[in-house]
Design a protein around this motif. Sequence first.
Motif, PDB file in Angstrom:
ATOM      1  N   MET A   1       4.346  -2.521  12.085  1.00  0.00           N
ATOM      2  CA  MET A   1       5.574  -2.892  11.384  1.00  0.00           C
ATOM      3  C   MET A   1       5.286  -3.684  10.124  1.00  0.00           C
ATOM      4  SD  MET A   1       8.314  -1.720  12.668  1.00  0.00           S
ATOM      5  CE  MET A   1       9.567  -2.819  12.026  1.00  0.00           C
ATOM      6  N   GLY A   2       4.139  -4.418  10.123  1.00  0.00           N
ATOM      7  CA  GLY A   2       3.840  -5.259   8.970  1.00  0.00           C
ATOM      8  C   GLY A   2       3.723  -4.450   7.695  1.00  0.00           C
ATOM      9  N   LEU A   3       3.032  -3.290   7.770  1.00  0.00           N
ATOM     10  CA  LEU A   3       2.859  -2.462   6.582  1.00  0.00           C
ATOM     11  C   LEU A   3       4.186  -1.887   6.127  1.00  0.00           C
ATOM     12  CD1 LEU A   3      -0.441  -0.525   7.376  1.00  0.00           C
ATOM     13  CD2 LEU A   3      -0.079  -2.290   5.644  1.00  0.00           C
ATOM     14  N   LEU A   4       5.044  -1.511   7.076  1.00  0.00           N
ATOM     15  CA  LEU A   4       6.344  -0.951   6.722  1.00  0.00           C
ATOM     16  C   LEU A   4       7.191  -1.979   5.997  1.00  0.00           C
ATOM     17  CD1 LEU A   4       8.409   1.316   6.846  1.00  0.00           C
ATOM     18  CD2 LEU A   4       9.084   0.501   9.115  1.00  0.00           C
ATOM     19  N   VAL A   5       7.233  -3.196   6.519  1.00  0.00           N
ATOM     20  CA  VAL A   5       8.015  -4.255   5.875  1.00  0.00           C
ATOM     21  C   VAL A   5       7.466  -4.536   4.484  1.00  0.00           C
ATOM     22  CG1 VAL A   5       8.620  -6.690   5.973  1.00  0.00           C
ATOM     23  CG2 VAL A   5       8.727  -5.305   8.046  1.00  0.00           C
ATOM     24  N   LEU A   6       6.133  -4.547   4.377  1.00  0.00           N
ATOM     25  CA  LEU A   6       5.509  -4.808   3.080  1.00  0.00           C
ATOM     26  C   LEU A   6       5.908  -3.734   2.083  1.00  0.00           C
ATOM     27  CD1 LEU A   6       3.508  -6.403   1.359  1.00  0.00           C
ATOM     28  CD2 LEU A   6       1.685  -4.978   2.279  1.00  0.00           C
ATOM     29  N   GLY A   7       5.923  -2.481   2.540  1.00  0.00           N
ATOM     30  CA  GLY A   7       6.310  -1.406   1.645  1.00  0.00           C
ATOM     31  C   GLY A   7       7.732  -1.544   1.194  1.00  0.00           C
ATOM     32  N   LEU A   8       8.652  -1.922   2.096  1.00  0.00           N
ATOM     33  CA  LEU A   8      10.050  -2.073   1.713  1.00  0.00           C
ATOM     34  C   LEU A   8      10.221  -3.226   0.745  1.00  0.00           C
ATOM     35  CD1 LEU A   8      11.730  -1.507   5.194  1.00  0.00           C
ATOM     36  CD2 LEU A   8      11.806   0.029   3.223  1.00  0.00           C
ATOM     37  N   THR A   9       9.492  -4.304   0.984  1.00  0.00           N
ATOM     38  CA  THR A   9       9.587  -5.461   0.078  1.00  0.00           C
ATOM     39  C   THR A   9       9.131  -5.077  -1.315  1.00  0.00           C
ATOM     40  OG1 THR A   9       9.150  -6.935   1.927  1.00  0.00           O
ATOM     41  CG2 THR A   9       8.831  -7.823  -0.271  1.00  0.00           C
ATOM     42  N   ALA A  10       8.074  -4.286  -1.373  1.00  0.00           N
ATOM     43  CA  ALA A  10       7.543  -3.916  -2.680  1.00  0.00           C
ATOM     44  C   ALA A  10       8.502  -3.048  -3.464  1.00  0.00           C
ATOM     45  CB  ALA A  10       6.206  -3.184  -2.510  1.00  0.00           C
ATOM     46  N   GLU A  34     -13.301  -6.445 -10.502  1.00  0.00           N
ATOM     47  CA  GLU A  34     -14.172  -6.055  -9.382  1.00  0.00           C
ATOM     48  C   GLU A  34     -13.586  -4.861  -8.642  1.00  0.00           C
ATOM     49  OE1 GLU A  34     -15.466  -7.886  -5.062  1.00  0.00           O
ATOM     50  OE2 GLU A  34     -15.034  -9.289  -6.690  1.00  0.00           O
ATOM     51  N   MET A  35     -12.266  -4.905  -8.428  1.00  0.00           N
ATOM     52  CA  MET A  35     -11.616  -3.817  -7.697  1.00  0.00           C
ATOM     53  C   MET A  35     -11.587  -2.522  -8.501  1.00  0.00           C
ATOM     54  SD  MET A  35      -8.417  -5.874  -5.990  1.00  0.00           S
ATOM     55  CE  MET A  35      -7.915  -4.521  -4.923  1.00  0.00           C
ATOM     56  N   GLU A  36     -11.576  -2.657  -9.834  1.00  0.00           N
ATOM     57  CA  GLU A  36     -11.502  -1.464 -10.673  1.00  0.00           C
ATOM     58  C   GLU A  36     -12.691  -0.545 -10.438  1.00  0.00           C
ATOM     59  OE1 GLU A  36     -10.060  -0.373 -15.180  1.00  0.00           O
ATOM     60  OE2 GLU A  36     -10.690  -2.413 -14.708  1.00  0.00           O
ATOM     61  N   LEU A  37     -13.849  -1.121 -10.111  1.00  0.00           N
ATOM     62  CA  LEU A  37     -15.024  -0.310  -9.843  1.00  0.00           C
ATOM     63  C   LEU A  37     -14.946   0.420  -8.504  1.00  0.00           C
ATOM     64  CD1 LEU A  37     -18.024  -2.463 -11.120  1.00  0.00           C
ATOM     65  CD2 LEU A  37     -17.240  -0.267 -12.008  1.00  0.00           C
ATOM     66  N   THR A  38     -14.087  -0.059  -7.603  1.00  0.00           N
ATOM     67  CA  THR A  38     -13.999   0.562  -6.272  1.00  0.00           C
ATOM     68  C   THR A  38     -12.929   1.641  -6.203  1.00  0.00           C
ATOM     69  OG1 THR A  38     -12.358  -1.005  -5.403  1.00  0.00           O
ATOM     70  CG2 THR A  38     -14.667  -1.648  -5.279  1.00  0.00           C
ATOM     71  N   ILE A  39     -12.199   1.846  -7.307  1.00  0.00           N
ATOM     72  CA  ILE A  39     -11.082   2.795  -7.266  1.00  0.00           C
ATOM     73  C   ILE A  39     -11.552   4.181  -6.859  1.00  0.00           C
ATOM     74  CG2 ILE A  39      -9.437   4.042  -8.720  1.00  0.00           C
ATOM     75  CD1 ILE A  39      -8.988   1.449 -10.253  1.00  0.00           C
ATOM     76  N   ARG A  40     -12.621   4.680  -7.485  1.00  0.00           N
ATOM     77  CA  ARG A  40     -13.102   6.029  -7.173  1.00  0.00           C
ATOM     78  C   ARG A  40     -13.653   6.109  -5.760  1.00  0.00           C
ATOM     79  NH1 ARG A  40     -14.384   9.322 -12.102  1.00  0.00           N
ATOM     80  NH2 ARG A  40     -15.325  10.734 -10.602  1.00  0.00           N
ATOM     81  N   MET A  41     -14.227   4.987  -5.275  1.00  0.00           N
ATOM     82  CA  MET A  41     -14.869   5.014  -3.967  1.00  0.00           C
ATOM     83  C   MET A  41     -13.842   4.973  -2.837  1.00  0.00           C
ATOM     84  SD  MET A  41     -18.040   2.439  -4.903  1.00  0.00           S
ATOM     85  CE  MET A  41     -19.050   2.835  -3.496  1.00  0.00           C
ATOM     86  N   HIS A  42     -12.847   4.127  -2.991  1.00  0.00           N
ATOM     87  CA  HIS A  42     -11.850   3.966  -1.915  1.00  0.00           C
ATOM     88  C   HIS A  42     -10.460   3.821  -2.532  1.00  0.00           C
ATOM     89  CE1 HIS A  42     -15.430   3.220   0.474  1.00  0.00           C
ATOM     90  NE2 HIS A  42     -15.730   2.199  -0.305  1.00  0.00           N
ATOM     91  N   PRO A  43      -9.886   4.870  -3.103  1.00  0.00           N
ATOM     92  CA  PRO A  43      -8.627   4.719  -3.842  1.00  0.00           C
ATOM     93  C   PRO A  43      -7.457   4.257  -2.978  1.00  0.00           C
ATOM     94  CG  PRO A  43      -9.230   7.039  -3.605  1.00  0.00           C
ATOM     95  CD  PRO A  43     -10.401   6.247  -3.163  1.00  0.00           C
ATOM     96  N   ARG A  44      -7.287   4.833  -1.812  1.00  0.00           N
ATOM     97  CA  ARG A  44      -6.136   4.447  -0.986  1.00  0.00           C
ATOM     98  C   ARG A  44      -6.286   3.020  -0.453  1.00  0.00           C
ATOM     99  NH1 ARG A  44      -6.693   9.728  -0.743  1.00  0.00           N
ATOM    100  NH2 ARG A  44      -4.833  11.049  -0.791  1.00  0.00           N
ATOM    101  N   GLN A  45      -7.500   2.674  -0.038  1.00  0.00           N
ATOM    102  CA  GLN A  45      -7.749   1.316   0.435  1.00  0.00           C
ATOM    103  C   GLN A  45      -7.513   0.310  -0.691  1.00  0.00           C
ATOM    104  OE1 GLN A  45     -11.575   0.727   2.330  1.00  0.00           O
ATOM    105  NE2 GLN A  45     -11.591  -1.450   1.799  1.00  0.00           N
ATOM    106  N   THR A  46      -7.983   0.663  -1.907  1.00  0.00           N
ATOM    107  CA  THR A  46      -7.773  -0.225  -3.055  1.00  0.00           C
ATOM    108  C   THR A  46      -6.290  -0.381  -3.342  1.00  0.00           C
ATOM    109  OG1 THR A  46      -9.886   0.500  -3.987  1.00  0.00           O
ATOM    110  CG2 THR A  46      -8.359  -0.613  -5.471  1.00  0.00           C
ATOM    111  N   ASP A  47      -5.545   0.712  -3.260  1.00  0.00           N
ATOM    112  CA  ASP A  47      -4.106   0.638  -3.527  1.00  0.00           C
ATOM    113  C   ASP A  47      -3.406  -0.240  -2.499  1.00  0.00           C
ATOM    114  OD1 ASP A  47      -1.711   1.312  -4.914  1.00  0.00           O
ATOM    115  OD2 ASP A  47      -1.227   2.719  -3.326  1.00  0.00           O
ATOM    116  N   ASP A  48      -3.812  -0.134  -1.241  1.00  0.00           N
ATOM    117  CA  ASP A  48      -3.207  -0.991  -0.209  1.00  0.00           C
ATOM    118  C   ASP A  48      -3.480  -2.469  -0.505  1.00  0.00           C
ATOM    119  OD1 ASP A  48      -2.210   1.192   1.130  1.00  0.00           O
ATOM    120  OD2 ASP A  48      -3.919   1.354   2.508  1.00  0.00           O
ATOM    121  N   GLU A  49      -4.708  -2.776  -0.911  1.00  0.00           N
ATOM    122  CA  GLU A  49      -5.052  -4.166  -1.230  1.00  0.00           C
ATOM    123  C   GLU A  49      -4.232  -4.669  -2.421  1.00  0.00           C
ATOM    124  OE1 GLU A  49      -9.218  -4.761  -1.759  1.00  0.00           O
ATOM    125  OE2 GLU A  49      -9.763  -3.595   0.017  1.00  0.00           O
TER     126      GLU A  49
END
Length: 674
Positions: A1-10, A34-49
């Motif tokens: 539920m935490g991720l769902l609430v976070l998405g609605l808040t955003a 620092e995160m910009e370098l990880t975009i290609r490696m883990h795009p969805r994880q980076t977006d969640d962060e």
Amino acid sequence: MGLLVLGLTACQPESSSAPLAQAPSPELLAKLDEMELTIRMHPRQTDDELREMAAKLPPGSPARLEVLGLRAVVVARVDEAERYEELRQQLEQWPGREDARVDTTVRLTLAVTEARRAALSGQGQKLKKILSVLDKLDETGQPPRLLLTLYAMQAGLFTDQGEFDRALRAAHRALELSDGPAASPSRRVFARLQLAGTYAAAQQFEQAVKAQEEAEQLALNDKNPLLRYFIEVNRGSMFQDRDRAITERSSQAALDAARETGLEDLISNALANRADDFLRKREWNGAIALTTEAIRLAQKRKDVFAESLARHNLGIALMHTGQVAQGRQEVEAGFKLVTDAGSATGLDALYEEYGRALQDAGLTQEAVQAYLKERQFRRQLYRDDLRKTVLEAQEALEADRRSREFELLNRDMSLKNEQLRASQLEFRLWLLMGGCVLAAGALLLMAYRRVRRTNLALQSTNERLKVQSERDPLTGLANRRHFQAAIRQREEQDLLRGSIFLIDIDHFKRINDQYGHAAGDTVLVEVSRRLRQALREDDLVVRWGGEEFLIVIKSCDPVFAQHLGQRLLEAIGGQPVTHERHTVPVTASIGFASLPIEPHGVSLHWERAIDMVDTLMYMAKAHGRNKAYGLQWADASDGEGLLHLAEQMEAAWHDGKVRLSTQAGPAQWTEPRT
């Protein structure tokens, strides 16, 4: 539920009570870099962060907008409609957009998202339109990170389109922004790599090397494999046509770094580059191993274009190891993947390479067909480029026309005023003293002479403009416009009577790649001079497009045409062309025919005649280049029958249905190694 609430808040609108003056902290900016370098490696994880970070920052704050700016880059790469729509709504509903500066920042952030999506989908014109937001931008108060991203994209776009002056301006602006107080070392590295790539594309090699070395020095102690990958790819690309040993070392280092990242798209690209090294060295088994792995990765990622290129390279390698049938299947499968996807980009070069492989395998007729396919796609690219050039030039021409009309109007008004003043003076003189008729006449004569001089100047200007519009500006030869006007005078009842030659400089792309585009221009100018020197004054010689030349002579004698074909080969290839410190070997392939064709006196309209000698020219290429192939005789009683034979010229030749003359050019000259 935490991720769902976070998405609605955003997705909720930002509060209008946001502290707009709160600037992002240096720690936050460092984290984003620092995160910009990880975009290609883990795009969805980076977006969640990033989404979590944004939720913890004050609504409507510049810090939160910085985070969303990086999210724009990630969302474009992820390419999920739900994530994109969430981000777009947040930006569209951003509070305080009545403030011009805030509104500009929001629009720039939206532009990053749209530009990234356009770039990843290959929509060059859309990308150019989006990035035009920078053309009249007031950068005051705008986030440097955001501006750097946009200018870097603009530099890459203009480099790809060959607009190097604009590309360098954008790259230098990105470099200035990367050297700002808040910029990270990785951003400084990427800005210099961008600049190096732009300089290399613009043939400014010394500046390119300097920027590349600065990037490598900055990254000397950075162990990030992703950064190392981009450095090696950039270096390999720069030295591709200058030092193959450096390129090969860089492509292997890039492949090692790509494997270390674990990113399949990088590994696939690195495999393709390394396979090219093996193909160039004719180490076919090494190329087969690499391309087989590249196909597996491309299929796993469902990357049609990467798979098509890998299949093409695999097929070429197989054909050279004697597995011709299997190799042809792989190449044809690669072509089908691209054409099914609705893309023709780069197919001309691939068909040209396929033609060479077929030629080496002894399949001359198939090689001719491959070369004709190359011709078809090259013509399409030429038409597209021409259409683009016409559209871009139209506005300039209209402005020039309006300027000249205005100038003519001013001249006309000046003449009328001059005439009026002369008439008034004449009238006064008659009133004052009738004896001054001679003086008045002199004044009228002066006015008349001025009118005459002006009319002669206008006539001369119009004639000069007409000549310029029918001449190629580089070589001074006639262009297509002049040809179409002149050829009508040589046609009889819409049929061509005379001899026609189509000439194509061999390996012209290789000349541009090895010696630079300036050397290519020198070759075109010198070949034009040699052609004019080998021909008579009343022969028509035309720069037909790119590295092609068309010649039409009045003689219908096939024997004379055969001798002229030999003379043209020797004129073009007898001596290398000198450009700066280089001595460039040049040869050409020629197709020609004399119309009407013996023995039945068959002739063709000039367009069909050019298509026919085009096929003959590609036969000259398929049989080894530096040759001239001419049609001497054809078993055809009418134009349709002649065109039918021309479609299968190689087979018709072997069956005795046509007779061809073949001439070889002078032995090829090679530049000594230093």
